[in-house]
Design an enzyme around this catalytic site. Structure first.
Site, PDB file in Angstrom:
ATOM      1  N   THR A   1      44.088  66.218   6.291  1.00 15.75           N
ATOM      2  CA  THR A   1      43.926  64.936   5.865  1.00 15.75           C
ATOM      3  C   THR A   1      43.059  64.101   6.846  1.00 15.75           C
ATOM      4  O   THR A   1      43.268  64.517   8.000  1.00 15.75           O
ATOM      5  CB  THR A   1      45.500  64.443   5.631  1.00 15.75           C
ATOM      6  OG1 THR A   1      45.979  65.075   4.851  1.00 15.75           O
ATOM      7  CG2 THR A   1      45.330  62.818   5.135  1.00 15.75           C
TER       8      THR A   1
ATOM      9  N   ARG B   1      49.386  70.293  -7.683  1.00 16.94           N
ATOM     10  CA  ARG B   1      50.119  69.621  -6.621  1.00 16.94           C
ATOM     11  C   ARG B   1      49.390  68.358  -6.206  1.00 16.94           C
ATOM     12  O   ARG B   1      48.423  68.430  -5.724  1.00 16.94           O
ATOM     13  CB  ARG B   1      50.689  70.571  -5.369  1.00 16.94           C
ATOM     14  CG  ARG B   1      51.579  69.777  -4.733  1.00 16.94           C
ATOM     15  CD  ARG B   1      50.704  69.319  -3.310  1.00 16.94           C
ATOM     16  NE  ARG B   1      51.577  68.772  -2.242  1.00 16.94           N
ATOM     17  CZ  ARG B   1      51.251  68.205  -1.071  1.00 16.94           C
ATOM     18  NH1 ARG B   1      50.051  67.945  -0.932  1.00 16.94           N
ATOM     19  NH2 ARG B   1      52.075  68.015  -0.182  1.00 16.94           N
ATOM     20  N   ILE B   2      50.213  67.166  -6.431  1.00 16.83           N
ATOM     21  CA  ILE B   2      49.790  65.898  -5.932  1.00 16.83           C
ATOM     22  C   ILE B   2      50.408  65.488  -4.497  1.00 16.83           C
ATOM     23  O   ILE B   2      51.598  65.664  -4.438  1.00 16.83           O
ATOM     24  CB  ILE B   2      49.859  64.774  -6.776  1.00 16.83           C
ATOM     25  CG1 ILE B   2      49.278  65.216  -8.290  1.00 16.83           C
ATOM     26  CG2 ILE B   2      49.243  63.582  -6.422  1.00 16.83           C
ATOM     27  CD1 ILE B   2      47.875  65.558  -8.206  1.00 16.83           C
ATOM     28  N   GLY B   3      49.699  65.111  -3.517  1.00 22.16           N
ATOM     29  CA  GLY B   3      50.544  64.819  -2.317  1.00 22.16           C
ATOM     30  C   GLY B   3      50.684  63.381  -2.109  1.00 22.16           C
ATOM     31  O   GLY B   3      50.419  62.466  -2.778  1.00 22.16           O
TER      32      GLY B   3
ATOM     33  N   THR C   1      49.423  60.783   7.203  1.00 21.74           N
ATOM     34  CA  THR C   1      49.124  62.212   7.270  1.00 21.74           C
ATOM     35  C   THR C   1      50.472  62.825   7.378  1.00 21.74           C
ATOM     36  O   THR C   1      51.395  62.327   8.164  1.00 21.74           O
ATOM     37  CB  THR C   1      47.959  62.415   8.111  1.00 21.74           C
ATOM     38  OG1 THR C   1      47.646  63.842   8.217  1.00 21.74           O
ATOM     39  CG2 THR C   1      48.122  62.141   9.499  1.00 21.74           C
ATOM     40  N   GLY C   2      50.422  64.003   6.965  1.00 18.50           N
ATOM     41  CA  GLY C   2      51.656  65.171   7.288  1.00 18.50           C
ATOM     42  C   GLY C   2      51.813  65.871   5.821  1.00 18.50           C
ATOM     43  O   GLY C   2      51.184  66.313   5.368  1.00 18.50           O
ATOM     44  N   LYS C   3      53.207  66.069   5.951  1.00 23.68           N
ATOM     45  CA  LYS C   3      53.845  66.653   4.691  1.00 23.68           C
ATOM     46  C   LYS C   3      53.978  65.627   3.664  1.00 23.68           C
ATOM     47  O   LYS C   3      54.892  64.675   3.627  1.00 23.68           O
ATOM     48  CB  LYS C   3      55.137  67.090   5.199  1.00 23.68           C
ATOM     49  CG  LYS C   3      55.906  68.157   4.257  1.00 23.68           C
ATOM     50  CD  LYS C   3      57.108  68.583   4.421  1.00 23.68           C
ATOM     51  CE  LYS C   3      57.821  69.127   3.090  1.00 23.68           C
ATOM     52  NZ  LYS C   3      59.296  69.548   3.247  1.00 23.68           N
ATOM     53  N   GLY C   4      53.347  65.805   2.705  1.00 21.54           N
ATOM     54  CA  GLY C   4      53.061  64.859   1.642  1.00 21.54           C
ATOM     55  C   GLY C   4      54.251  64.535   0.717  1.00 21.54           C
ATOM     56  O   GLY C   4      54.607  63.364   0.609  1.00 21.54           O
TER      57      GLY C   4
END
Lengths: 181, 129
Positions: free
Chosen positions: B1, B29-31, B51-54
């Site tokens: 990201t 998959r959508i983040g 940013t990171g784990k969506g």
């Protein structure tokens, strides 16, 4: 008050042992992007123009997970997504599921400025991109050897990874965190 | 990201975020990145890019929560951003943000975040850890 800018290239388990050949290209792109932004702000460009031009620079760098250099799905494909928002007007645009658009961030701005909607996804977003004449490339343009290897390792470990979570070595994951997306 | 937030000389705020998502994610998959209020948000008070784990960022509506703490609790940007990141599970999130007052915040609870910032009064920073 004056102008101000901040940018990121992703967060995650970035090891302090990251070797210079992997660290320096990223640091150089961060510095180049920052210089671009400062020059644009000093020239009086709007915040919206500046955030778009910085993200385009980062999308075009293969060392960051966006645009060229995007990570791969379990099918080995690229699905890029982006969004942009103007603080004053609260206008915003978003796109998902792109596989050919070179700069997803510019397409999200076109969604914001040229449609009555906020979010377009997958084939609708790809059709809008062709309609708007934005630059597109074959999906293979976005796939790097490094990310093919990362997908292989993630599959082997049977988990998804945040931007920079380094694949575990042979031993089983030591904590739940190493298995997260 | 990747992401960027900015305030220009006229006081306009904006944010932009773009990503390829998570390695080995399911197709479709959508983040958090395209979800307004999760990975990306801007209003007249601040502009945020996360940013990171969506999945975690969506669950905690990270970007909007920074604006809410400023708007409804009157917190300054740095404190609002630090509070939001502290409430997200460790290892899941980083964000950059600017406020209408020209404050900059770059905060994360992961091992590192590639980041850079500059302000008109001459301050600048580029870092990872």
């Amino acid at each position: 008050m004056g102008w101000a800018i901040a940018l990121h290239g992703g967060a995650g388990d970035i090891p302090r042992s990251l070797p210079p050949e992997r660290r320096e290209p990223r640091m150089a792109t961060l510095r180049r992007s920052l210089d671009l932004a400062v020059a644009a702000l000093q020239a009086g460009r709007t915040a919206l123009d500046v955030v778009e031009l910085v993200v385009r620079e980062l999308e075009n760098c293969p060392h960051f997970n966006a645009g060229k250099g995007s990570v791969l799905t379990s099918d080995g494909t690229v699905e890029m997504e982006a969004s942009i928002m103007d603080g004053n007007t609260m206008s915003c645009g978003a796109v998902s599921g792109l596989s050919t658009v070179v700069n997803a961030i510019s397409l999200s701005r076109l969604v914001m400025e040229k449609t009555p909607h906020i979010y377009l996804g997958f084939h609708g977003a790809e059709a809008f991109a062709r309609d708007q004449g934005v630059e597109t490339r074959d999906p293979s343009h976005f796939i790097t050897d490094e990310n093919i290897e990362r997908l292989r390792q993630a599959k082997q470990a049977n988990r998804v990874q945040i931007d920079y979570t380094q694949p575990m070595k042979a031993q089983p994951p030591t904590d739940d965190n190493s298995r997260i997306g | 990201t990747v992401g960027c937030v900015a305030i220009d000389s006229s006081g306009n705020l904006a944010t932009a975020t773009s990503t390829g998502g998570l390695v080995n994610k399911m197709a479709g998959r959508i983040g958090d990145t395209p979800i307004i209020g999760a990975g990306t948000y801007a209003n007249p008070l601040c502009a945020v890019s996360a940013t990171g784990k969506g999945e975690s960022i969506i669950r905690h509506t990270v970007a909007r929560d920074v604006a809410v703490l400023m708007e409804h609790r009157g917190l300054p940007l740095k404190e609002a951003a630090a509070r939001v990141v502290a409430d997200v599970p460790r290892g899941d999130v980083g964000l950059v943000a600017v406020s209408a007052a020209g404050e900059v915040s770059m905060v994360y609870n992961t091992a590192g975040m590639f980041r850079a910032c500059a302000t008109e009064d001459g301050y600048s920073e580029v870092g990872i850890w």
